[in-house]
Design a protein around this motif. Structure first.
Motif, PDB file in Angstrom:
ATOM      1  N   MET A  53      53.614  31.131  24.273  1.00 63.44           N
ATOM      2  CA  MET A  53      53.339  31.779  22.985  1.00 63.44           C
ATOM      3  C   MET A  53      51.943  31.474  22.439  1.00 63.44           C
ATOM      4  O   MET A  53      51.575  30.311  22.251  1.00 63.44           O
ATOM      5  N   THR A  66      58.199  31.872  16.954  1.00 63.49           N
ATOM      6  CA  THR A  66      58.804  30.666  17.523  1.00 63.49           C
ATOM      7  C   THR A  66      60.043  30.259  16.733  1.00 63.49           C
ATOM      8  O   THR A  66      61.088  29.929  17.308  1.00 63.49           O
ATOM      9  N   HIS A  70      63.750  30.105  18.285  1.00 66.26           N
ATOM     10  CA  HIS A  70      64.422  28.803  18.285  1.00 66.26           C
ATOM     11  C   HIS A  70      65.750  28.881  17.552  1.00 66.26           C
ATOM     12  O   HIS A  70      66.735  28.237  17.954  1.00 66.26           O
ATOM     13  N   VAL A  78      60.066  27.447  23.878  1.00 66.61           N
ATOM     14  CA  VAL A  78      58.762  28.015  23.511  1.00 66.61           C
ATOM     15  C   VAL A  78      57.674  26.981  23.775  1.00 66.61           C
ATOM     16  O   VAL A  78      57.736  25.849  23.296  1.00 66.61           O
ATOM     17  N   VAL A  80      53.647  26.635  23.329  1.00 63.67           N
ATOM     18  CA  VAL A  80      52.481  27.238  22.683  1.00 63.67           C
ATOM     19  C   VAL A  80      51.241  27.058  23.552  1.00 63.67           C
ATOM     20  O   VAL A  80      50.982  25.969  24.074  1.00 63.67           O
ATOM     21  N   ALA A  98      58.773  24.833  18.645  1.00 67.36           N
ATOM     22  CA  ALA A  98      58.081  24.788  19.931  1.00 67.36           C
ATOM     23  C   ALA A  98      58.318  23.441  20.606  1.00 67.36           C
ATOM     24  O   ALA A  98      58.314  22.406  19.952  1.00 67.36           O
TER      25      ALA A  98
END
Length: 213
Positions: A53, A66, A70, A78, A80, A98
């Motif tokens: 992401m 996110t 989640h 996720v 990042v 994340a």
């Protein structure tokens, strides 16, 4: 096989990442997304193991996306990958759910290793992000508040070091204890706090250090 979705609004970056990662024998890129809304939709459709992401995207930003992923699908991790490494971006992304945070300066092997680690439920932080979290920790409380869980002093120390991004061998070295003892403390604090993964522990420690409760 690790299923992966790549979300980035820059076409050249998105396509390069998709091609690069799909070449790995154990990774399959099942979809790409040009913004956060598409990332949420792709996660709901494909239920990938990992979603890579970006943060700064149109329509819906990476942090909001996110959080939605989640909340709705804990099976998707996720990770990042962004150009931003400031404290607010890091904390916002991790608190949204994340499980890892890398900057786009990371090389192919680093990104690939991070995807594999994230798929196994491990928290993944780039060295620069770890340094920033350590600096943030030094400016705030030395340990997160564990009173609600009845954690021991040593368990609090271990939790704090997990929040700093340290792995088990590093924690063992810092506390001058064996790695087996570290694992025992982690198992105990996970059981008391109800954590399901190391990422849960990292987010808890960061929330309490940042004063967001």
């Amino acid at each position: 096989m690790i299923t992966l979705v790549v979300a980035d609004d820059q076409a050249t970056v998105r396509e390069a990442l998709a091609v690069m990662l799909d070449l790995a024998p154990d990774v399959s890129v099942v979809a790409t997304a040009t913004n956060g809304a598409e990332a949420v939709e792709a996660a709901a459709r494909h239920h990938p193991d990992v979603l890579l992401m970006d943060l700064n995207m149109p329509v819906m930003g990476g942090v909001e996306a996110t959080g939605r992923i989640h909340a709705s699908d804990r099976a998707t991790t996720v990770l990042v990958l962004t150009t931003f490494d400031d404290d607010s971006s890091i904390l916002a992304a991790l608190q949204a759910g994340a499980s890892g945070y890398l900057t786009k300066e990371a090389g192919r092997e680093t990104i690939l290793q991070a995807v594999r680690a994230a798929a196994q439920g491990q928290a993944v932080l780039s060295p620069e992000v770890q340094r920033r979290l350590l600096a943030l920790a030094s400016r705030t409380a030395s340990q997160p508040d564990g009173d609600d869980f009845g954690l021991t002093g040593r368990e609090l120390e271990v939790l704090g070091l997990i929040g700093d991004g340290l792995r088990n061998p590093e924690i063992a070295s810092r506390l001058v204890i064996s790695e087996a003892t570290v694992k025992t403390h982690i198992n105990n604090l996970f059981a008391k706090a109800g954590f399901h993964s190391r990422a849960d522990a990292v987010r808890y420690a960061l929330r309490h250090r940042s004063g967001s409760g």
